[in-house]
Enzyme design. Structure first.
Site, PDB file in Angstrom:
ATOM      1  N   VAL A 157     -17.895 -12.853  18.684  1.00  0.00           N
ATOM      2  CA  VAL A 157     -18.921 -13.261  17.724  1.00  0.00           C
ATOM      3  C   VAL A 157     -20.201 -13.681  18.448  1.00  0.00           C
ATOM      4  CG1 VAL A 157     -19.461 -14.779  15.793  1.00  0.00           C
ATOM      5  CG2 VAL A 157     -17.096 -14.050  16.139  1.00  0.00           C
ATOM      6  N   LEU A 162     -16.057 -16.883  30.910  1.00  0.00           N
ATOM      7  CA  LEU A 162     -15.330 -15.601  30.924  1.00  0.00           C
ATOM      8  C   LEU A 162     -13.816 -15.796  30.834  1.00  0.00           C
ATOM      9  CD1 LEU A 162     -17.454 -13.594  33.573  1.00  0.00           C
ATOM     10  CD2 LEU A 162     -17.767 -13.750  31.081  1.00  0.00           C
ATOM     11  N   SER A 163     -13.376 -16.918  30.276  1.00  0.00           N
ATOM     12  CA  SER A 163     -11.923 -17.144  30.153  1.00  0.00           C
ATOM     13  C   SER A 163     -11.310 -16.160  29.163  1.00  0.00           C
ATOM     14  CB  SER A 163     -11.628 -18.590  29.736  1.00  0.00           C
ATOM     15  OG  SER A 163     -12.388 -18.963  28.603  1.00  0.00           O
ATOM     16  N   ILE A 190     -18.772 -25.113  29.340  1.00  0.00           N
ATOM     17  CA  ILE A 190     -19.552 -26.042  28.508  1.00  0.00           C
ATOM     18  C   ILE A 190     -19.335 -27.480  28.971  1.00  0.00           C
ATOM     19  CG2 ILE A 190     -19.789 -24.617  26.460  1.00  0.00           C
ATOM     20  CD1 ILE A 190     -17.333 -26.054  25.268  1.00  0.00           C
ATOM     21  N   TYR A 249      -5.219 -25.610  16.742  1.00  0.00           N
ATOM     22  CA  TYR A 249      -6.525 -24.925  16.788  1.00  0.00           C
ATOM     23  C   TYR A 249      -7.428 -25.436  15.664  1.00  0.00           C
ATOM     24  CZ  TYR A 249      -9.962 -21.349  15.626  1.00  0.00           C
ATOM     25  OH  TYR A 249     -11.129 -20.701  15.282  1.00  0.00           O
ATOM     26  N   ASN A 264     -12.207 -14.346   7.905  1.00  0.00           N
ATOM     27  CA  ASN A 264     -11.760 -13.355   8.893  1.00  0.00           C
ATOM     28  C   ASN A 264     -12.920 -12.467   9.332  1.00  0.00           C
ATOM     29  OD1 ASN A 264      -9.354 -14.342   7.500  1.00  0.00           O
ATOM     30  ND2 ASN A 264      -8.322 -12.862   8.807  1.00  0.00           N
ATOM     31  N   TYR A 315       4.104  -9.036   7.565  1.00  0.00           N
ATOM     32  CA  TYR A 315       4.873 -10.278   7.502  1.00  0.00           C
ATOM     33  C   TYR A 315       4.972 -10.775   6.057  1.00  0.00           C
ATOM     34  CZ  TYR A 315       4.282 -10.289  12.535  1.00  0.00           C
ATOM     35  OH  TYR A 315       4.299  -9.939  13.860  1.00  0.00           O
TER      36      TYR A 315
HETATM   37  N1  LIG Z   1     -13.078 -14.220  15.342  1.00  0.00           N
HETATM   38  C1  LIG Z   1     -12.803 -14.865  14.204  1.00  0.00           C
HETATM   39  O1  LIG Z   1     -12.294 -14.266  13.233  1.00  0.00           O
HETATM   40  C2  LIG Z   1     -13.142 -16.335  14.065  1.00  0.00           C
HETATM   41  C3  LIG Z   1     -12.857 -16.974  12.852  1.00  0.00           C
HETATM   42  C4  LIG Z   1     -13.184 -18.329  12.716  1.00  0.00           C
HETATM   43  C5  LIG Z   1     -13.801 -19.011  13.751  1.00  0.00           C
HETATM   44  N2  LIG Z   1     -14.050 -18.382  14.927  1.00  0.00           N
HETATM   45  C6  LIG Z   1     -14.688 -19.157  16.007  1.00  0.00           C
HETATM   46  O2  LIG Z   1     -15.770 -18.403  16.519  1.00  0.00           O
HETATM   47  C7  LIG Z   1     -15.934 -18.628  17.909  1.00  0.00           C
HETATM   48  C8  LIG Z   1     -15.962 -17.312  18.650  1.00  0.00           C
HETATM   49  O3  LIG Z   1     -14.757 -16.605  18.399  1.00  0.00           O
HETATM   50  P1  LIG Z   1     -14.506 -15.176  19.032  1.00  0.00           P
HETATM   51  O4  LIG Z   1     -13.586 -14.454  18.128  1.00  0.00           O
HETATM   52  O5  LIG Z   1     -15.797 -14.573  19.413  1.00  0.00           O
HETATM   53  O6  LIG Z   1     -13.691 -15.616  20.344  1.00  0.00           O
HETATM   54  P2  LIG Z   1     -13.825 -15.072  21.863  1.00  0.00           P
HETATM   55  O7  LIG Z   1     -12.607 -15.557  22.551  1.00  0.00           O
HETATM   56  O8  LIG Z   1     -14.125 -13.607  21.852  1.00  0.00           O
HETATM   57  O9  LIG Z   1     -15.107 -15.848  22.387  1.00  0.00           O
HETATM   58  C9  LIG Z   1     -15.066 -17.169  22.860  1.00  0.00           C
HETATM   59  C10 LIG Z   1     -15.889 -17.217  24.148  1.00  0.00           C
HETATM   60  O10 LIG Z   1     -15.937 -18.569  24.625  1.00  0.00           O
HETATM   61  C11 LIG Z   1     -15.746 -18.556  26.046  1.00  0.00           C
HETATM   62  N3  LIG Z   1     -15.250 -19.895  26.415  1.00  0.00           N
HETATM   63  C12 LIG Z   1     -14.104 -20.504  26.025  1.00  0.00           C
HETATM   64  N4  LIG Z   1     -14.034 -21.750  26.532  1.00  0.00           N
HETATM   65  C13 LIG Z   1     -15.168 -21.940  27.255  1.00  0.00           C
HETATM   66  C14 LIG Z   1     -15.701 -23.022  28.009  1.00  0.00           C
HETATM   67  N5  LIG Z   1     -15.029 -24.184  28.132  1.00  0.00           N
HETATM   68  N6  LIG Z   1     -16.906 -22.892  28.608  1.00  0.00           N
HETATM   69  C15 LIG Z   1     -17.603 -21.716  28.505  1.00  0.00           C
HETATM   70  N7  LIG Z   1     -17.150 -20.659  27.808  1.00  0.00           N
HETATM   71  C16 LIG Z   1     -15.948 -20.762  27.190  1.00  0.00           C
HETATM   72  C17 LIG Z   1     -14.783 -17.414  26.295  1.00  0.00           C
HETATM   73  O11 LIG Z   1     -14.817 -16.911  27.615  1.00  0.00           O
HETATM   74  C18 LIG Z   1     -15.267 -16.380  25.261  1.00  0.00           C
HETATM   75  O12 LIG Z   1     -16.254 -15.515  25.813  1.00  0.00           O
HETATM   76  C19 LIG Z   1     -14.795 -19.544  18.331  1.00  0.00           C
HETATM   77  O13 LIG Z   1     -15.303 -20.857  18.422  1.00  0.00           O
HETATM   78  C20 LIG Z   1     -13.781 -19.416  17.198  1.00  0.00           C
HETATM   79  O14 LIG Z   1     -13.063 -20.625  17.039  1.00  0.00           O
HETATM   80  C21 LIG Z   1     -13.733 -17.060  15.118  1.00  0.00           C
END
Ligand SMILES: NC(=O)c1ccc[n+]([C@@H]2O[C@H](COP(=O)([O-])OP(=O)(O)OC[C@H]3O[C@@H](n4cnc5c(N)ncnc54)[C@H](O)[C@@H]3O)[C@@H](O)[C@H]2O)c1
Length: 326
Positions: free
Chosen positions: A17, A38-39, A57, A142, A171, A207
């Site tokens: 996102v 990049l985790s 962060i 979470y 979603n 499921y």
């Molecule tokens: N994808 C979905 O459907 C969805 C739905 C609801 C909420 N979210 C929220 O949106 C956000 C992004 O989700 P996503 O699907 O893109 O996930 P993602 O895992 O693709 O992206 C998260 C990014 O954060 C980085 N990261 C994690 N911990 C870190 C830290 N301590 N310091 C620096 N970087 C760190 C990771 O390397 C990754 O690039 C998240 O906060 C997630 O909770 C996503």
């Protein structure tokens, strides 16, 4: 959209996102710095034109200064199952990291924040569609960590005048140009079904097919990632000092697991075998957002609510990822 160019820090901008939102900010003429460890993200996911800092962060104070106009905070761990097995990993990163980020923003005088919250803060819905005034009772660590950060932000706005918007995504799906979904392990339905269409997975598990829904399978609200990104730019404009605005983001239209699978068959032209599996604990029958607040307060209007279009964009991205034959 913002009229004058600004400078934003995008935490987690190498992820799904965050990269799409960073791309939208760049297209709107803003300067973007991505901070990501990049985790779970990918260096090549950072859009061209953004500056990149590989870092956590937790250490945001090293880089954040008064030259930034605001922060868009995506960085988090977000696998529900993993959070149940290893909750402390989630509290340390999501809450500990956000605490450090908020402190760094306060110290640097950066006073605008848009935060990625989630439908998982609500837990089992008490009514449908879900509104922001519904009770929050997350059913996973979470969701609990995300809700804790929302509470922290509310306090920060009240005590220190932060201008903050939390966007509670349902979603998220689809792709935008080179930016798409690739979680590992993948747990989201659309990319999983596309993996079956690509022959990378034998079948898709369904499921439970005895839920009180029209076809018996769970119903979820799928929002196109580009519609979601547009809401972030609007949220930056709507953020008001001393206020923490919380907005659900979804289309208000639910699609069942069966409808998603059938749409993938139609869009891809591939067979998608299904495997019947028992219900999973904690899976509500229906999760659909009321996005009335986002429409009223942000002026947000999703324009890509059609499931076939969402799947089609995700399919284009998934095939781009397909390994080429030797
Ligand atoms: N994808 C979905 O459907 C969805 C739905 C609801 C909420 N979210 C929220 O949106 C956000 C992004 O989700 P996503 O699907 O893109 O996930 P993602 O895992 O693709 O992206 C998260 C990014 O954060 C980085 N990261 C994690 N911990 C870190 C830290 N301590 N310091 C620096 N970087 C760190 C990771 O390397 C990754 O690039 C998240 O906060 C997630 O909770 C996503």
């Amino acid at each position: 959209m913002s009229k004058s160019p600004k400078k934003y820090l995008v935490t987690g901008g190498a992820g799904y996102v965050g990269s799409v939102v960073a791309q939208h900010l760049l297209e709107a003429g803003h300067a973007v710095t991505v901070l990501d460890d990049l985790s779970t993200g990918f260096r090549e996911g950072v859009p061209a034109g953004a500056d990149f800092i590989e870092g956590r962060i937790q250490d945001a104070a090293k880089w954040l200064d008064a030259s930034y106009d605001g922060v868009l905070h995506f960085a988090a761990y977000s696998q529900v199952g993993e959070s149940v097995a290893d909750p402390e990993k989630y509290w340390v990163n999501n809450v500990g990291g956000s605490t450090a980020l908020l402190a760094a923003m306060r110290d640097a005088g950066v006073r605008t924040l848009v935060f990625s919250s989630t439908a998982a803060t609500y837990g089992e819905p008490v009514s449908s569609p879900i509104t922001e005034s519904d009770p929050t009772a997350p059913t996973s660590p979470y969701g609990a960590t995300k809700l804790a950060v929302d509470h922290m932000i509310t306090g920060e706005a009240a005590a220190h005048g932060l201008a903050a918007v939390s966007l509670r995504y349902f979603n998220v799906a689809g792709a935008y140009g080179d930016c798409g979904e690739r979680h590992s392990p993948e747990s989201h339905l659309i990319p999983l079904v596309l993996q079956v269409a690509l022959g990378q997975r034998e079948s898709i598990s369904v499921y439970g097919d005895d839920y009180p829904t029209p076809d018996g399978t769970c119903v979820r609200d799928y929002i196109h990632v580009a519609d979601l990104a547009e809401a972030h730019l609007l949220a930056l404009d709507a953020a008001t000092a001393g206020e923490h605005l919380i907005c659900n983001l979804g289309n208000g239209n639910g699609f069942s697991v069966r409808e998603v699978i059938e749409t993938v068959r139609e869009v891809t032209g591939h067979p998608v075998p299904e495997t019947a599996a028992p219900r999973r604990g904690g899976d509500p029958a229906v999760l659909v957002a009321s996005a009335a607040t986002a429409r009223e307060r942000l002026g947000w209007q999703p324009s890509r609510a059609d499931l076939a279009g969402i799947v089609s964009d995700a399919w284009t991205f998934a095939r781009r990822e397909e390994p080429t034959a030797p």
